[in-house]
Motif scaffolding. Structure first.
Motif, mmCIF file in Angstrom:
data_model
loop_
_atom_site.group_PDB
_atom_site.id
_atom_site.type_symbol
_atom_site.label_atom_id
_atom_site.label_comp_id
_atom_site.label_asym_id
_atom_site.label_seq_id
_atom_site.Cartn_x
_atom_site.Cartn_y
_atom_site.Cartn_z
ATOM 1 N N ARG A 6 38.419 35.103 35.289
ATOM 2 C CA ARG A 6 39.219 36.222 34.764
ATOM 3 C C ARG A 6 40.559 36.312 35.514
ATOM 4 N NH1 ARG A 6 35.408 40.025 35.034
ATOM 5 N NH2 ARG A 6 34.729 39.646 32.926
ATOM 6 N N GLU A 10 44.158 35.946 33.665
ATOM 7 C CA GLU A 10 45.176 36.999 33.744
ATOM 8 C C GLU A 10 46.476 36.463 34.336
ATOM 9 O OE1 GLU A 10 45.691 40.242 32.835
ATOM 10 O OE2 GLU A 10 43.856 40.020 31.681
ATOM 11 N N GLN A 14 50.295 36.167 33.181
ATOM 12 C CA GLN A 14 51.253 37.045 33.861
ATOM 13 C C GLN A 14 52.295 36.297 34.717
ATOM 14 O OE1 GLN A 14 49.650 40.370 36.140
ATOM 15 N NE2 GLN A 14 47.874 40.522 34.819
ATOM 16 N N HIS A 119 42.116 42.268 44.137
ATOM 17 C CA HIS A 119 41.678 41.301 43.117
ATOM 18 C C HIS A 119 40.453 40.510 43.570
ATOM 19 C CE1 HIS A 119 44.858 41.789 40.174
ATOM 20 N NE2 HIS A 119 45.720 41.859 41.180
ATOM 21 N N GLU A 161 43.685 51.026 36.281
ATOM 22 C CA GLU A 161 44.157 49.694 36.698
ATOM 23 C C GLU A 161 43.332 48.580 36.044
ATOM 24 O OE1 GLU A 161 46.695 48.806 38.792
ATOM 25 O OE2 GLU A 161 47.236 50.658 39.823
ATOM 26 N N ARG A 164 44.238 48.127 32.466
ATOM 27 C CA ARG A 164 45.525 47.404 32.399
ATOM 28 C C ARG A 164 45.338 45.916 32.672
ATOM 29 N NH1 ARG A 164 48.930 45.742 36.639
ATOM 30 N NH2 ARG A 164 51.100 45.421 36.015
ATOM 31 N N ASP A 165 44.519 45.599 33.688
ATOM 32 C CA ASP A 165 44.348 44.211 34.129
ATOM 33 C C ASP A 165 42.915 44.046 34.636
ATOM 34 O OD1 ASP A 165 44.151 41.863 35.539
ATOM 35 O OD2 ASP A 165 45.950 42.164 36.751
ATOM 36 N N SER A 167 41.367 41.746 35.907
ATOM 37 C CA SER A 167 41.132 40.947 37.119
ATOM 38 C C SER A 167 41.265 41.812 38.380
ATOM 39 C CB SER A 167 42.100 39.765 37.197
ATOM 40 O OG SER A 167 43.377 40.177 37.601
ATOM 41 N N HIS A 168 41.646 43.068 38.164
ATOM 42 C CA HIS A 168 41.669 44.051 39.246
ATOM 43 C C HIS A 168 40.202 44.384 39.559
ATOM 44 C CE1 HIS A 168 43.424 47.997 40.858
ATOM 45 N NE2 HIS A 168 42.135 48.228 40.829
ATOM 46 N N VAL A 207 51.921 42.797 32.732
ATOM 47 C CA VAL A 207 50.658 42.159 32.298
ATOM 48 C C VAL A 207 50.817 41.347 31.014
ATOM 49 C CG1 VAL A 207 48.946 43.581 33.479
ATOM 50 C CG2 VAL A 207 49.740 44.271 31.248
ATOM 51 N N GLU A 209 50.582 41.752 27.849
ATOM 52 C CA GLU A 209 49.472 41.836 26.883
ATOM 53 C C GLU A 209 49.706 43.075 26.019
ATOM 54 O OE1 GLU A 209 47.448 41.024 24.738
ATOM 55 O OE2 GLU A 209 45.995 39.953 25.987
ATOM 56 N N ARG A 212 47.228 45.982 24.949
ATOM 57 C CA ARG A 212 46.674 46.967 25.891
ATOM 58 C C ARG A 212 47.587 48.192 26.049
ATOM 59 N NH1 ARG A 212 45.231 42.673 30.615
ATOM 60 N NH2 ARG A 212 43.752 41.484 29.384
#
Ligand SMILES: C[S@@+](CC[C@H](N)C(=O)[O-])C[C@H]1O[C@@H](n2cnc3c(N)ncnc32)[C@H](O)[C@@H]1O
Length: 256
Positions: A6, A10, A14, A119, A161, A164-165, A167-168, A207, A209, A212
């Motif tokens: 992931r 991401e 990004q 991350h 968060e 949004r992402d 991979s956070h 990001v 994307e 989202r």
């Protein structure tokens, strides 16, 4: 999908927007690393989870050598381009996982890691690896965004968060971050904290994307209008959604 897959997915998407972000490339931020690293900045440095090499390039001018290490090939490509453009021939780029680093114990005089702890699936394991690959007497500079000590506010900020992402993994409250650093064996030499103002649209742009953006904007605006700050000062200003990221930077020593 496992967490590292992931992360790679991401940050491949990004890489371009992250590398180009003025908020991320901010000179004031990189100067903080140049100051915090001190005399160890003249030695062999590891930039752990280096991304597009912004901190790497800022430190390479004074360093004997820098290893720029990251799990995402596209980020390493950006780091290579940035360092080549700046004329830094003393940077070595290496792909890998921070949880199992391919370096000898005591290999580095200094380690820096920026915006990466949140991350990692297992930050405790990464900090133990950082301690192992740092030489006795060496310096680690760890900087990340932290969340509120209030568990409900922290959970809300982390949820925003992650939407949004994904991979956070988790931003930590200050006390937990400091405790993990100490438990890994480090001794804190200096620390600082500051708030960086962010604006929702700029932050979402990184990001890359678009799908989202709409749903998250609706949700975050509703929270702000209801007076929920999510521990990050979430509010509407001139019809814009604004908030802050609270940074914590720790310069820590491995006793030597
Ligand atoms: C938010 S970016 C920060 C990049 C850089 N440190 C900076 O501040 O400009 C996070 C980076 O961590 C890397 N990363 C995440 N998990 C990792 C892991 N387990 N091992 C190595 N790199 C990892 C990602 O590929 C990404 O480049």
């Amino acid at each position: 999908m496992d967490h590292l897959t992931r992360v790679r997915e991401e940050f491949t998407r990004q890489a371009e927007t992250f590398a180009a972000s003025a908020a991320i490339a901010d000179d004031q931020l990189t100067r903080r690393f140049q100051d915090a690293i001190g005399a160890a900045g003249a030695g062999k440095i590891l930039d752990l989870a280096c991304g597009p090499g912004i901190v790497t390039a800022a430190l390479a001018g004074r360093a004997k050598a820098v290893t720029a290490f990251d799990a995402t090939p596209e980020m390493l490509k950006k780091a290579r381009q940035r360092c080549a453009k700046a004329g830094h021939a003393n940077v070595h780029f290496q792909l890998g996982n921070a949880e199992t680093m391919p370096f000898e114990s005591g290999a580095f005089d200094a380690i820096v890691t920026r915006l990466a702890i949140h991350h990692f699936a297992e930050p405790k394991r990464v900090l133990a690896e950082m301690f192992r690959v740092l030489r006795p007497g060496g310096t680690a500079v760890i900087a990340d965004v932290i969340v509120s000590e209030d568990p409900k506010e922290a959970a809300l900020q982390n949820a925003i968060e992650i939407i949004r992402d994904p991979s956070h993994a988790r931003m930590l409250p200050d006390t937990e971050l400091l405790s993990l650093i100490a438990k890994a064996g480090f001794e804190v030499a200096s620390q600082s904290t500051w708030d960086k103002s962010r604006e929702f649209e700029e932050w979402m742009g990184i990001v890359n994307e678009p799908q989202r953006v709409g749903p998250l904007r609706t949700m975050v605006r509703a929270l702000a209008e209801a007076g929920r700050t999510a521990g990050m000062g979430l509010k509407i200003e001139d019809d814009k959604i604004v908030f802050f990221h609270r940074w914590r930077m720790v310069a820590a020593k491995k006793a030597g």
